[in-house]
Design an enzyme around this catalytic site. Structure first.
Site, PDB file in Angstrom:
ATOM      1  N   ASN A  60       0.869  -1.183   0.000  1.00  0.00           N
ATOM      2  CA  ASN A  60       0.000   0.000   0.000  1.00  0.00           C
ATOM      3  C   ASN A  60       0.905   1.232   0.000  1.00  0.00           C
ATOM      4  OD1 ASN A  60      -1.791   2.056   0.519  1.00  0.00           O
ATOM      5  ND2 ASN A  60      -2.283   1.394   2.605  1.00  0.00           N
ATOM      6  N   LYS A 111       0.142   4.271  -0.274  1.00  0.00           N
ATOM      7  CA  LYS A 111      -0.493   5.481   0.280  1.00  0.00           C
ATOM      8  C   LYS A 111      -0.209   6.659  -0.660  1.00  0.00           C
ATOM      9  CE  LYS A 111      -0.210   3.367   4.790  1.00  0.00           C
ATOM     10  NZ  LYS A 111      -0.080   3.473   6.229  1.00  0.00           N
ATOM     11  N   HIS A 117      -9.468   1.349   4.964  1.00  0.00           N
ATOM     12  CA  HIS A 117      -8.193   1.534   5.664  1.00  0.00           C
ATOM     13  C   HIS A 117      -8.404   2.498   6.824  1.00  0.00           C
ATOM     14  CE1 HIS A 117      -4.095   2.735   6.532  1.00  0.00           C
ATOM     15  NE2 HIS A 117      -3.707   1.623   5.930  1.00  0.00           N
ATOM     16  N   GLU A 160      -6.809   4.918   7.826  1.00  0.00           N
ATOM     17  CA  GLU A 160      -6.590   6.332   7.475  1.00  0.00           C
ATOM     18  C   GLU A 160      -7.823   6.916   6.786  1.00  0.00           C
ATOM     19  OE1 GLU A 160      -2.862   5.722   5.476  1.00  0.00           O
ATOM     20  OE2 GLU A 160      -1.937   5.219   7.400  1.00  0.00           O
ATOM     21  N   GLU A 217      -5.404  -4.766  10.632  1.00  0.00           N
ATOM     22  CA  GLU A 217      -4.385  -3.742  10.835  1.00  0.00           C
ATOM     23  C   GLU A 217      -4.672  -2.976  12.125  1.00  0.00           C
ATOM     24  OE1 GLU A 217      -2.306  -2.639   6.959  1.00  0.00           O
ATOM     25  OE2 GLU A 217      -4.081  -1.384   7.093  1.00  0.00           O
ATOM     26  N   GLY A 252       2.439   2.391  10.868  1.00  0.00           N
ATOM     27  CA  GLY A 252       3.389   3.482  10.703  1.00  0.00           C
ATOM     28  C   GLY A 252       4.070   3.909  11.994  1.00  0.00           C
ATOM     29  N   SER A 254       3.450  -2.021  10.437  1.00  0.00           N
ATOM     30  CA  SER A 254       4.902  -2.068  10.684  1.00  0.00           C
ATOM     31  C   SER A 254       5.546  -3.410  10.294  1.00  0.00           C
ATOM     32  CB  SER A 254       5.219  -1.711  12.142  1.00  0.00           C
ATOM     33  OG  SER A 254       4.779  -0.395  12.428  1.00  0.00           O
TER      34      SER A 254
HETATM   35  P1  PGA Z   1       2.859   0.409   7.730  1.00  0.00           P
HETATM   36  O1  PGA Z   1       1.390   0.618   7.128  1.00  0.00           O
HETATM   37  O2  PGA Z   1       3.405  -0.854   7.147  1.00  0.00           O
HETATM   38  O3  PGA Z   1       3.622   1.625   7.293  1.00  0.00           O
HETATM   39  O4  PGA Z   1       2.713   0.326   9.214  1.00  0.00           O
HETATM   40  C1  PGA Z   1       0.526  -0.461   6.953  1.00  0.00           C
HETATM   41  C2  PGA Z   1      -0.768   0.006   6.326  1.00  0.00           C
HETATM   42  O5  PGA Z   1      -1.259   1.074   6.711  1.00  0.00           O
HETATM   43  O6  PGA Z   1      -1.332  -0.663   5.435  1.00  0.00           O
END
Ligand code: PGA
Length: 260
Positions: free
Chosen positions: A10, A12, A102, A104, A172, A178, A218
């Site tokens: 992903n 983003k 997601h 976000e 997640e 992140g 992560s």
């Molecule tokens: P990350 O994000 O690997 O940077 O923690 C995962 C995601 O949001 O899909």
């Protein structure tokens, strides 16, 4: 029935369409040189909308075996919805997958469980495989335990989904996205198993058996193998570590660099 592991990147809001070309080529050659484009792991990339046409053309021209997906879609098919992107448009660009719900999007764009459910329907209608994201905040984990929020989110998302539909679920935990604060493999397994049970209860044992449940938050080359050893973790949704070709290739090659 063995489930083919899925490693999904992903991006983003990272990598413009020119950077996308360089990235996809580098990832392809890194995996090819390592003899790891053998289909044992499915690789999918989720670029920003503005990159999708470019990545589609590159994948097609160079016969690169990566699946392509989008990071979101509209609940609508077409019309006066400024800034929205229809599932029909994504399908036209050979997208196979679309990420839905997601954290976000839920957090910054107010996407409710009901909107997520409507987007799942839109994806299925247009022949896209939804990657349904669920997960709890730290506060919610402390309040209601590790599985309650994800189970509730998935239950709503699966309303009206036919038993034979193809979809992917991504667990997640919000506190692990992140942040570098990764869930333990046992924590991931506990929630992924609970999510598989939701699929079994709603759509039946066959659906639960064939549907891939991913962990995200992560994930890095150093921890992927520990997740993949868990029986209910069928892959990973990777954010930050999917933006560096060597690192993402090492995640995809988890079977080679650390024996699983
Ligand atoms: P990350 O994000 O690997 O940077 O923690 C995962 C995601 O949001 O899909």
């Amino acid at each position: 029935m063995a489930r083919t592991p899925l490693i999904a990147g992903n991006w983003k809001m990272n990598l413009d369409h020119l950077q996308a070309v360089a990235f996809v080529q580098k990832l392809h050659w890194t995996l090819k040189d390592a003899g790891h484009e053998d289909g044992s792991v499915e690789v999918a990339v989720f670029p920003p909308f503005t990159d999708i046409r470019t990545v589609q053309t590159l994948i097609d021209a160079d016969k690169i075996p990566f699946a392509l997906g989008a990071q979101d879609l509209s609940t609508k098919d077409a019309g006066a919805y400024t800034g929205e992107i229809s599932g029909a448009f994504l399908k036209k660009l050979d997208c196979g997958y679309v990420i839905i719900g997601h954290s976000e999007r839920r957090d910054y764009h107010g996407e409710t469980d009901e909107i997520v459910a409507a987007k799942v329907q839109a994806a299925l209608k247009h022949g896209l495989v939804p990657v349904i994201c669920v997960g709890e905040t730290l506060e919610q984990r402390e309040e209601s335990g590790p599985t309650a929020v994800s189970v509730a989110q998935l239950t709503v998302a699966l309303e009206g989904v036919p038993a034979d539909a193809e979809f992917v679920v991504a667990y997640e935990p919000v506190w692990a996205i992140g942040t570098g604060q990764v869930a333990s493999p046992e924590q991931a397994q506990e929630v992924c198993a609970a999510l598989r049970a939701v699929i079994a209860d709603t759509l039946g044992a066959d659906a639960a058996e064939r549907t891939r449940v991913l962990y995200g938050g992560s994930v890095k080359s150093g921890n992927i193998a520990s997740f993949m050893r868990e029986p209910d973790v069928d892959g990973a949704l990777v954010g930050g570590a999917s933006l560096v070709a060597e690192e993402f290739a090492a995640i995809i090659r988890y079977q080679k660099h650390v024996g699983v």
